[in-house]
Motif scaffolding. Structure first.
Motif, short mmCIF file in Angstrom:
data_model
loop_
_atom_site.label_atom_id
_atom_site.label_comp_id
_atom_site.label_asym_id
_atom_site.label_seq_id
_atom_site.Cartn_x
_atom_site.Cartn_y
_atom_site.Cartn_z
N SER A 127 -2.32 -5.28 0.81
CA SER A 127 -2.02 -5.82 -0.56
C SER A 127 -0.89 -5.05 -1.44
O SER A 127 -1.08 -3.82 -1.46
N THR A 128 -0.08 -5.76 -1.79
CA THR A 128 1.03 -5.23 -2.39
C THR A 128 1.16 -5.47 -4.02
O THR A 128 0.55 -6.36 -4.50
N ASN A 129 1.73 -4.46 -4.73
CA ASN A 129 2.21 -4.68 -5.86
C ASN A 129 3.32 -4.28 -6.28
O ASN A 129 3.90 -3.29 -6.03
N TYR A 130 4.20 -5.13 -7.12
CA TYR A 130 5.74 -4.85 -7.38
C TYR A 130 5.77 -5.08 -8.81
O TYR A 130 5.27 -5.64 -9.60
N ALA A 131 6.70 -4.10 -9.30
CA ALA A 131 7.24 -4.12 -10.72
C ALA A 131 8.03 -5.37 -10.91
O ALA A 131 8.71 -5.95 -9.96
N ASP A 132 8.07 -5.90 -12.06
CA ASP A 132 8.76 -7.34 -12.34
C ASP A 132 10.11 -6.94 -11.96
O ASP A 132 10.70 -8.22 -11.35
N PHE A 133 10.70 -5.93 -12.33
CA PHE A 133 12.21 -5.87 -12.23
C PHE A 133 12.77 -5.69 -10.61
O PHE A 133 13.87 -5.92 -10.36
N VAL A 134 11.89 -5.82 -9.58
CA VAL A 134 12.34 -6.03 -8.27
C VAL A 134 11.66 -7.20 -7.33
O VAL A 134 12.18 -7.14 -6.32
N LYS A 135 10.79 -7.89 -7.93
CA LYS A 135 10.30 -8.84 -7.23
C LYS A 135 11.57 -9.68 -6.91
O LYS A 135 12.29 -10.14 -7.53
N GLY A 136 11.54 -10.26 -5.67
CA GLY A 136 12.23 -11.05 -4.74
C GLY A 136 13.47 -10.13 -4.26
O GLY A 136 14.24 -10.85 -3.38
N ARG A 137 13.71 -9.01 -4.60
CA ARG A 137 14.60 -8.19 -4.09
C ARG A 137 14.18 -6.99 -3.14
O ARG A 137 14.79 -6.67 -2.30
N PHE A 138 12.98 -6.42 -3.54
CA PHE A 138 12.63 -5.34 -2.75
C PHE A 138 11.46 -5.78 -2.04
O PHE A 138 10.57 -6.58 -2.59
N THR A 139 11.17 -5.08 -0.98
CA THR A 139 10.05 -5.37 -0.25
C THR A 139 9.15 -4.14 0.24
O THR A 139 10.00 -3.03 0.72
N VAL A 140 7.94 -3.83 0.14
CA VAL A 140 7.41 -2.63 0.78
C VAL A 140 6.48 -2.98 1.69
O VAL A 140 5.84 -4.19 1.73
N SER A 141 6.31 -2.09 2.87
CA SER A 141 5.58 -2.21 3.96
C SER A 141 4.98 -1.11 4.29
O SER A 141 5.76 -0.01 4.03
N ARG A 142 3.94 -1.14 5.08
CA ARG A 142 3.62 0.28 5.72
C ARG A 142 3.19 0.24 7.24
O ARG A 142 2.70 -0.91 7.45
N ASP A 143 3.00 1.28 7.95
CA ASP A 143 2.73 1.40 9.40
C ASP A 143 1.48 2.34 9.28
O ASP A 143 1.71 3.43 9.05
N ASN A 144 0.43 1.87 9.06
CA ASN A 144 -0.94 2.71 8.97
C ASN A 144 -1.09 3.65 10.15
O ASN A 144 -1.57 4.69 9.91
N ALA A 145 -0.95 3.14 11.51
CA ALA A 145 -0.82 3.95 12.56
C ALA A 145 0.22 5.10 12.57
O ALA A 145 -0.33 6.42 12.87
N LYS A 146 1.04 4.98 11.81
CA LYS A 146 2.18 6.20 11.96
C LYS A 146 2.21 6.85 10.19
O LYS A 146 2.92 7.74 10.11
N ASN A 147 1.19 6.41 9.22
CA ASN A 147 1.14 6.99 8.03
C ASN A 147 2.66 6.82 7.52
O ASN A 147 3.25 7.85 6.88
N LYS A 148 3.37 5.96 7.58
CA LYS A 148 4.74 5.38 7.16
C LYS A 148 4.68 4.30 5.89
O LYS A 148 4.00 3.39 6.25
N VAL A 149 5.44 4.38 5.12
CA VAL A 149 5.58 3.21 4.14
C VAL A 149 7.21 3.40 3.93
O VAL A 149 7.93 4.06 3.96
N TYR A 150 7.49 1.82 4.03
CA TYR A 150 9.02 1.57 3.93
C TYR A 150 9.19 0.77 2.46
O TYR A 150 8.42 0.04 2.12
N LEU A 151 10.54 0.94 1.97
CA LEU A 151 11.08 0.03 0.85
C LEU A 151 12.27 -0.35 1.13
O LEU A 151 13.28 0.14 1.34
N GLN A 152 12.28 -1.66 1.48
CA GLN A 152 13.50 -2.38 1.74
C GLN A 152 14.20 -2.87 0.44
O GLN A 152 13.50 -3.58 -0.38
N MET A 153 15.53 -2.42 -0.01
CA MET A 153 15.98 -2.74 -1.39
C MET A 153 17.06 -3.58 -0.95
O MET A 153 18.20 -3.08 -0.37
N ASN A 154 17.06 -4.97 -1.32
CA ASN A 154 18.38 -5.75 -1.35
C ASN A 154 18.91 -6.08 -2.54
O ASN A 154 18.32 -5.79 -3.73
N SER A 155 20.04 -6.45 -2.47
CA SER A 155 20.68 -6.72 -3.85
C SER A 155 20.74 -5.82 -5.06
O SER A 155 20.27 -6.03 -6.28
#
Length: 121
Positions: free
Chosen positions: A56-84
């Motif tokens: 489940s994801t939660n985004y601030a209003d100011f990044v919706k549509g531009r940023f994407t958060v994802s995680r790899d539970n097996a590797k304990n990693k989280v990523y933030l893809q920031m566009n525009s």
């Protein structure tokens, strides 16, 4: 003990993209939520995006549509893809863990040291 390593920050021009990875290590059994916050000069730290262990994801209003958060539970990693990216996105970006279960402890939250993102022409 838990360690957090953030990377991917830097200087980009408006409209460009960055990807911020954050890796958690240590005797981690599970992490309830992983996310990114940011703090611009003179402003309070604010949530950018977070993702729970079930995806489940939660985004601030100011990044919706531009940023994407994802995680790899097996590797304990989280990523933030920031566009525009825009100059107002300039800030120190912090990785945060919520609800960390280790072999010995439960940590309510844990912050990374932060990585600078600067958007400027």
């Amino acid at each position: 003990q838990v360690q957090l390593v953030e990377s991917g920050g830097g200087l980009v021009q408006p409209g460009e993209s960055l990807r911020l990875p954050c890796a958690a290590s240590g005797s981690i059994i599970s992490i309830d939520a992983m996310g990114w916050y940011r703090q611009a000069p003179g402003k309070e730290r604010e949530l950018v995006a977070a993702v729970t262990i079930d995806g489940s994801t939660n985004y601030a209003d100011f990044v919706k549509g531009r940023f994407t958060v994802s995680r790899d539970n097996a590797k304990n990693k989280v990523y933030l893809q920031m566009n525009s990216l825009q100059p107002e996105d300039t800030a120190v970006y912090y990785c945060k863990l919520d609800g960390v279960w280790t072999g010995l402890h439960f940590l309510s939250y844990y912050w990374g040291p932060g990585t600078q993102v600067t958007v400027s022409s």
